[in-house]
Each structure stands twice: as structure tokens, then as C-alpha cells.
Enzyme design. Sequence first.
Site, PDB file in Angstrom:
ATOM      1  CG  ASP A 198      -2.105   0.909   1.099  1.00  0.00           C
ATOM      2  OD1 ASP A 198      -2.128   1.719   0.158  1.00  0.00           O
ATOM      3  OD2 ASP A 198      -3.027   0.815   1.937  1.00  0.00           O
ATOM      4  CG  ASP A 199      -0.270   4.776  -0.124  1.00  0.00           C
ATOM      5  OD1 ASP A 199      -0.993   4.344  -1.040  1.00  0.00           O
ATOM      6  OD2 ASP A 199      -0.668   5.588   0.723  1.00  0.00           O
ATOM      7  CB  CYS A 227      -5.792   2.451  -2.500  1.00  0.00           C
ATOM      8  SG  CYS A 227      -6.504   3.729  -1.476  1.00  0.00           S
ATOM      9  CG  HIS A 267     -10.052   1.217   0.325  1.00  0.00           C
ATOM     10  ND1 HIS A 267      -9.038   2.125   0.160  1.00  0.00           N
ATOM     11  CD2 HIS A 267     -11.147   1.956   0.667  1.00  0.00           C
ATOM     12  CE1 HIS A 267      -9.473   3.344   0.422  1.00  0.00           C
ATOM     13  NE2 HIS A 267     -10.753   3.266   0.726  1.00  0.00           N
ATOM     14  CG  ASP A 313      -2.330   0.690  -3.275  1.00  0.00           C
ATOM     15  OD1 ASP A 313      -1.203   1.213  -3.148  1.00  0.00           O
ATOM     16  OD2 ASP A 313      -3.240   0.854  -2.433  1.00  0.00           O
TER      17      ASP A 313
END
Length: 608
Positions: A44-45, A83, A144, A346
Site C-alpha cells: 500500500d503506497d 487505491c 477497500h 497499488d
Amino acid sequence: MELSWTSLSLIATLSCTILCTNALLNSSPQPQSKPTNFVVFIMDDVGMGDLGCFGNGTIKTPNIDGLAKEGAKLTHHLALPLCTPSRAALMTGRLPIRYGMGSRHIMRVFTFLSAKAGLPSSETTIAEVLKAIGYSTALVGKWHLGSMCEAENECSHPNGQGFDYFFGLPLTNLRDCGSNSNVFIAWDPHIYRDIVLTFLAVLWAAYTARKHRYIGLCGFVIFVGTGAILCGSFFAFIKSVRMMNCVLMENQRVVEQPLQYANLTERIHRRAVNFLEGHHDKPFLLVMSFLQAHTALFSSEKFLGRSKHGLYGDTLEEMDWSVGEILRTLRRLGVDENTFIYLTSDNGGHVEEFSEDGVREGGWNGVFKGGKASTWEGGIRVPTIVKYPGVVPPGLEISEPTKLEDLLPTIAGIAGAQLPNDRVYDGKSLMPLLTRGKTSGPHHEFMYHYCGSYLHAARYTPKDSDKIFKIHYSSVIHVPGPHGTMGCFGTYACRCTGYSVDHHDPPLVYDITRDPAEQNPLDPNDPEVRDVIHTMKEAVAEHQGGITKQQDQFDVLRLLPRPWKQPCCGTFPFCSCKDSSTVETPVLPPKVVTQPEWVPPTEDISQS
């Protein structure tokens, strides 16, 4: 030379023996090759410059680096800027704009757990494709993509999208989940002051109206009371976001509310290992969707203070530990040699993330411009690794443009699964690239980079050329932040429209092969560049002509929280519980239909 009768007899006997043996072998059941398992790691990120194997010499990621040595590095792998749409693209093999997940306003991700918005049930995910042919499926970590149901069999939560088992965050690791932060404060650092000023403005307006006798005493009281209720409600709403959104769930049951960070990576990791131990005797799909390195940052005690990059580095090193343990579990269970592993992020690193004292809390995108939420290269180019023992040569490096949407057709081709033929897929199987390192033509001649529902950029790889062109129709404006970092510091996250976006006519054109940092746009009057702009104009028109209007998942009414639908352990609004961490094996929900047995693919996956 004549053969003796003895020699002829011997030859006849030997021939008969060979023929009989072959007949027996052919009539006997042959052992089937083992089915391919799939493990998908989603970071993530995490930016292109955050991992050791992609050039970071100070953050220690030995397990991910080892994975890269044993498989292939995809150095030109592309995601979407944020995301929610990016994960939707990975799951479905299709651009989110095709099924109503392209936002037209500031909110481009799902922000409330009880909201109606979600991945449409009409879309087919990698889990649904594999489950239909007998695979066990699990997603552990961040989802998410929605958590509510439109109808009984139209749900956007993981169990409704093909995953037998889910443990993790149905939303995301918001700033609100930290003890001293709030996403609203990130957007507007003075939000509490603004609430007070709004109430004082209401009070002054009521006083002025009362003074000039526009309203009576009763009207004054109603006016002021309404203002106080609205401002107070908004204040209370901001303070309750952590309880509403920071939720840990197992399948559709809330097991912790609000989320606690103590040993969280280990707790999530343990569920992944339990799933592997319980399902390695049949084909499986495990999606390990890390919370790292989205803010709020967190790390277990044994990883705190280990990295030169502070808490951000600690967070990545703990994630690398989890990757290593999953790989070791596959080896221990004897399934590593028939498991396809895919690791990606993502979107790019969030360059605007800094603490109040100026410490970087977001990722690093290396030489690439921009970051998360923008279509500059730093926002959409992501570190990616693929390992497939015996199929993908170790140490392979692929610089051809590829993208997240390629995962679904790749998995379907390997597993021998059929995809629905009533829709357009934006992805293509990676196997020709992964097995041969190149293809006869470009893997993707055209690629389209959306910011919400707006096409900000596109990519063109001409046939029989060593150039890759990137065309910007719009781009976010960067301003300097802490330590000279350039980013969207005026808006916290880059936006798709408004004062912080430039529109280009003619578009900016970069030769991304020779100018990956997007520093030197090509001359629009150059004949070659004019041809590129013209070719892309026609390609964009054809592409957008094939997009049909769908239910807008980012319609404001679908994004708003619905308190009566709020997942809660306890009685709303007094929701509170803690994860006991006593679950040793995942509990799968009841099966609605009997899953068919796995059937090995008959096609050559290298040609898919």
C-alpha cells in the site's frame, strides 16, 4: 548380410515387449501435474524507490530482494493513482471507468464503511474465476472495495466477491485510526477552528437579524440552535470516524472496533499462515494485502527503531518480514514449486506525507516525478515482481509497459479458467513476456491513465520502435514542500480538476524511455511528435467510444455513511471490542454451492 533365425526371433520378442509395455502405459491412468497455486502480495503506497531490489540501499528488504532474484522484475508496471480504483483494476482486469468507479469530484476512494458504494457484483474478480474451478480463496489485510449489499446476492464485501475467507480491514488504514490524527485534519489542518468560526458567523448573523428586527426572539433561538446543532453534529461526526471506519473484521463479523495497532501485522500475518496450512492440500489463492505503508504508520515493538528511515522504514521492514515468512511457509508445506507469486503496490508513494515536525512519512518514488493521486510517473509506476518456478527464468527483468489489469487474464490462463466473454478486458496475459522476455510486438500498444473519470494521460508504444511515448492532456501542479520535496502540498492529495490542475493543448509528449523523470517535453512541432499526438487522438476516441454509462459508485449519496447499516460489535453508537487473537484456523462461511474439482489446463500458458 543375412540375419539368423535366432536373431530374428530375438528382434521380434524385443519389439513385442516394447509395444506391449507402451500399450500398458497408455492404458494406465497417468499422474496429473500439480495445479498452480497463487499468492498475490499487494503493498500500500509503496514507491519505486522504497525496495532494495529497485534501488534503495538503506531500507532492508532481503526477502523481497530474494524474491526478485528468483523471479522477474517488472520495471515498467503501471497502476492507477489511488487505491480504490487501482485495486478494482487488479481484481477485475478492467479499467474502473468501465463499471462506474471513476469519480468526478474530490472523493476518489471509499471513505465510509457503511456507505452504499462498492465494487459492482456484476464484475468478475480473480477470486470468483478461481473459485469456480475448485480453488480455496482468501484475502487477508486491506480490501477497500466496499462492504455493503445491494441485494441478497449483490454484495461488494470480500465474501460476496469470491473470497471464502476474509480477515482484515474492509476499508483502509486511515489517518483516523492513529491516536492523534484525522483524515479531515489532513485535508484541512484548521478544521476545528473553521467549525468554531462557522458557528460564530451564524451567531453574528442571528444577532444582526434580531437587532434589525428581521426575526423575533423565537426565530433568534431557532436560528442559533440550528447552527449549534449542525456545528456540534459535524464536530461529533469527525470525532466518531475512528469508531465507524477503523474496524477489523473476520468474514462479515466485527472482531475489533476501533482498530488497535498492537501486533497488528503479526495478527493479520497469522491468519494468512493458518489459511495456507489448512488449504495447501488443494489449489488455493491467497491475497495478502498489506496495510504498509499507508498512514497512519505503525510497527511492532521488535521492528521499531531498526531502520535509518524512521518509522516508515520500520514499517517496510516488518512487511518484508511477513513476505519472507509466507515464502518460508510455502516451502515448509511443499507447495512453493507450484505456486505463482505476484508482488506489487497499488500506487506510488505518497510524497505529501510528513509529520508535524517535518519527518517523511510517505514513500519515495526514485527518479520518477510526482506521487500518489497523480498520473505523473511517480504516482502510477509501481515496483512489481513475479515468481513462477520452472516457468519464469530467475533474474529476468522486463522493461516493457505492463499493468495491474494484466493479472486476471494471466491467472485465468495459467489455471485454465474461462473469463466471461460479454465485456472488454484491458489486461493481457503476462506469460508471453514472462516466459520469453519479449513479444513480437508491444504488449500494450496503447494505455490510458485516468485521474478519477478524467483521462489525464496516455501511453503509446509504436510497433517496431524502441521508444515509448507518454502524452499528458492534463497534469497536477506541484509546489515545494518540506526539504524541497515537490508535490500537491496545497491539497494534501493531488486532485483531478480545479485550480491545481494544468490542461495542455497541444498535449505534453515525453519519450518515457529516455526521459523517465518527465523533465523534457518533446517539441510539438516535430513531425514525429505530431504523428504521435494524432495517433493517440484517434486511439483515445476509439477507447472512450467503447465506454458505456454505468451506475456511478462515487455518486455523493452512495458515498455518505448510513448509521443504520454501520457494522458494530455492541449497540450502536457504543461499538467496542478487541481481537482476542485466539483463532488458530480460519473459519470459512457456509458453502452455498459445491465447488467443482480442479481440472488442469490443456493450453500452453506461454501462448496465452
